[in-house]
Design a protein around this motif. Sequence first.
Motif, PDB file in Angstrom:
ATOM      1  N   SER A  29       0.835  -1.197   0.000  1.00 23.85           N
ATOM      2  CA  SER A  29       0.000   0.000   0.000  1.00 23.85           C
ATOM      3  C   SER A  29       0.868   1.245   0.000  1.00 23.85           C
ATOM      4  CB  SER A  29      -0.909   0.035   1.239  1.00 23.85           C
ATOM      5  OG  SER A  29      -1.827  -1.043   1.244  1.00 23.85           O
ATOM      6  N   ASN A  30       0.527   2.186  -0.869  1.00 21.41           N
ATOM      7  CA  ASN A  30       1.090   3.531  -0.813  1.00 21.41           C
ATOM      8  C   ASN A  30      -0.020   4.454  -0.313  1.00 21.41           C
ATOM      9  OD1 ASN A  30       2.740   5.888  -1.306  1.00 21.41           O
ATOM     10  ND2 ASN A  30       1.430   6.238  -3.090  1.00 21.41           N
TER      11      ASN A  30
ATOM     12  N   TYR B  67      -3.588  -3.637   6.648  1.00 21.10           N
ATOM     13  CA  TYR B  67      -2.644  -3.551   5.535  1.00 21.10           C
ATOM     14  C   TYR B  67      -1.686  -4.736   5.682  1.00 21.10           C
ATOM     15  CZ  TYR B  67      -4.590   1.152   5.656  1.00 21.10           C
ATOM     16  OH  TYR B  67      -5.455   2.227   5.674  1.00 21.10           O
ATOM     17  N   THR B  68      -1.914  -5.787   4.882  1.00 22.39           N
ATOM     18  CA  THR B  68      -1.160  -7.025   5.049  1.00 22.39           C
ATOM     19  C   THR B  68       0.252  -6.910   4.488  1.00 22.39           C
ATOM     20  OG1 THR B  68      -3.218  -8.286   4.936  1.00 22.39           O
ATOM     21  CG2 THR B  68      -1.179  -9.500   4.573  1.00 22.39           C
ATOM     22  N   GLY B  69       0.409  -6.240   3.360  1.00 16.91           N
ATOM     23  CA  GLY B  69       1.714  -6.053   2.754  1.00 16.91           C
ATOM     24  C   GLY B  69       2.419  -4.819   3.290  1.00 16.91           C
ATOM     25  N   ALA B  70       3.609  -4.568   2.749  1.00 15.33           N
ATOM     26  CA  ALA B  70       4.390  -3.403   3.172  1.00 15.33           C
ATOM     27  C   ALA B  70       3.635  -2.116   2.874  1.00 15.33           C
ATOM     28  CB  ALA B  70       5.738  -3.397   2.468  1.00 15.33           C
ATOM     29  N   VAL B  71       3.749  -1.140   3.782  1.00 16.05           N
ATOM     30  CA  VAL B  71       3.070   0.152   3.638  1.00 16.05           C
ATOM     31  C   VAL B  71       4.103   1.258   3.540  1.00 16.05           C
ATOM     32  CG1 VAL B  71       1.578   1.846   4.770  1.00 16.05           C
ATOM     33  CG2 VAL B  71       0.996  -0.585   4.863  1.00 16.05           C
TER      34      VAL B  71
ATOM     35  N   ASN C   4      -4.069  -2.112  11.576  1.00 12.76           N
ATOM     36  CA  ASN C   4      -3.216  -3.306  11.570  1.00 12.76           C
ATOM     37  C   ASN C   4      -2.189  -3.213  10.451  1.00 12.76           C
ATOM     38  OD1 ASN C   4      -4.858  -5.107  13.523  1.00 12.76           O
ATOM     39  ND2 ASN C   4      -6.398  -4.511  12.022  1.00 12.76           N
ATOM     40  N   PHE C   5      -0.908  -3.336  10.824  1.00 13.83           N
ATOM     41  CA  PHE C   5       0.172  -3.395   9.843  1.00 13.83           C
ATOM     42  C   PHE C   5       0.817  -4.777   9.933  1.00 13.83           C
ATOM     43  CE2 PHE C   5      -0.065   1.130  10.987  1.00 13.83           C
ATOM     44  CZ  PHE C   5      -0.249   1.696   9.738  1.00 13.83           C
ATOM     45  N   GLY C   6       0.696  -5.562   8.847  1.00 14.85           N
ATOM     46  CA  GLY C   6       1.234  -6.909   8.857  1.00 14.85           C
ATOM     47  C   GLY C   6       2.647  -7.023   8.341  1.00 14.85           C
ATOM     48  N   ASN C   7       3.198  -5.913   7.868  1.00 14.67           N
ATOM     49  CA  ASN C   7       4.542  -5.923   7.278  1.00 14.67           C
ATOM     50  C   ASN C   7       5.187  -4.586   7.612  1.00 14.67           C
ATOM     51  OD1 ASN C   7       6.771  -6.383   5.396  1.00 14.67           O
ATOM     52  ND2 ASN C   7       5.449  -7.908   4.423  1.00 14.67           N
ATOM     53  N   THR C   8       6.255  -4.240   6.920  1.00 14.61           N
ATOM     54  CA  THR C   8       6.989  -3.023   7.238  1.00 14.61           C
ATOM     55  C   THR C   8       6.162  -1.770   6.965  1.00 14.61           C
ATOM     56  OG1 THR C   8       7.993  -3.062   5.046  1.00 14.61           O
ATOM     57  CG2 THR C   8       9.241  -4.070   6.847  1.00 14.61           C
ATOM     58  N   LEU C   9       6.466  -0.732   7.717  1.00 11.97           N
ATOM     59  CA  LEU C   9       5.805   0.571   7.610  1.00 11.97           C
ATOM     60  C   LEU C   9       6.903   1.617   7.448  1.00 11.97           C
ATOM     61  CD1 LEU C   9       3.426   2.576   7.937  1.00 11.97           C
ATOM     62  CD2 LEU C   9       3.705   2.329  10.418  1.00 11.97           C
TER      63      LEU C   9
END
Length: 205
Positions: free
Chosen positions: A94-95, A108-112, A127-132
């Motif tokens: 996500s951008n 947001y399951t993927g990197a944000v 919820n952040f499931g990957n890097t932020l």
Amino acid sequence: VTTLSTNVTLTTTDSNVTFNDKVISEGETNRNLTIDTNGNTGTVVFGNATTDTIGVTNGYDLGVIDITGNLDLNAAIGNGATAGATSIEVSGISNLGADVTTSSTQTYTGAVTLSGGDRTLQGSTINFGNTLTGTASHDLIITGALNLDGAATNIVDLSVSTTSDLGANVTTSGTQQYDGVTTLSTNVTLTTTDSNVTFNDKVIS
């Protein structure tokens, strides 16, 4: 303007879905928008300017936004404290180039990646499931609870208004403020550059 008069599913095969103006529900019932790009290959693009909005037109917001694919957000979901959708879930990267306000969760399951300026994400739980990753020049404001499972970096100031579940490290150049109970779900390192880290409630594991 794209108006949903019922719950809608849009499907592509590894291709993008682009909305260049507002997306709203037709009537008082919030309509669900499901977009499937056949895995995390296609990208859903909302808006070509930050003045575009999703929901909040005449009070007719979207229901659940469920994206199988990537998200390129250039239009605010909601307007300030007014939700533009019930919830949003994105399976890919996500951008976030605009603010997001939902009445329920954001996942947001993927990197944000955060872009374009200070970002406010408001919902029951973010919820952040990957890097932020931030811009290194702007703040991140979480109005709601934070569930972090990927390292957060390149953020200036970070603030969380309610509870935090920290499952990864957080690095900011400015302050970090956690207003609710903070739960450590793994060993965590919080890093700032000559700035304060403030816990306004309990810290537990």
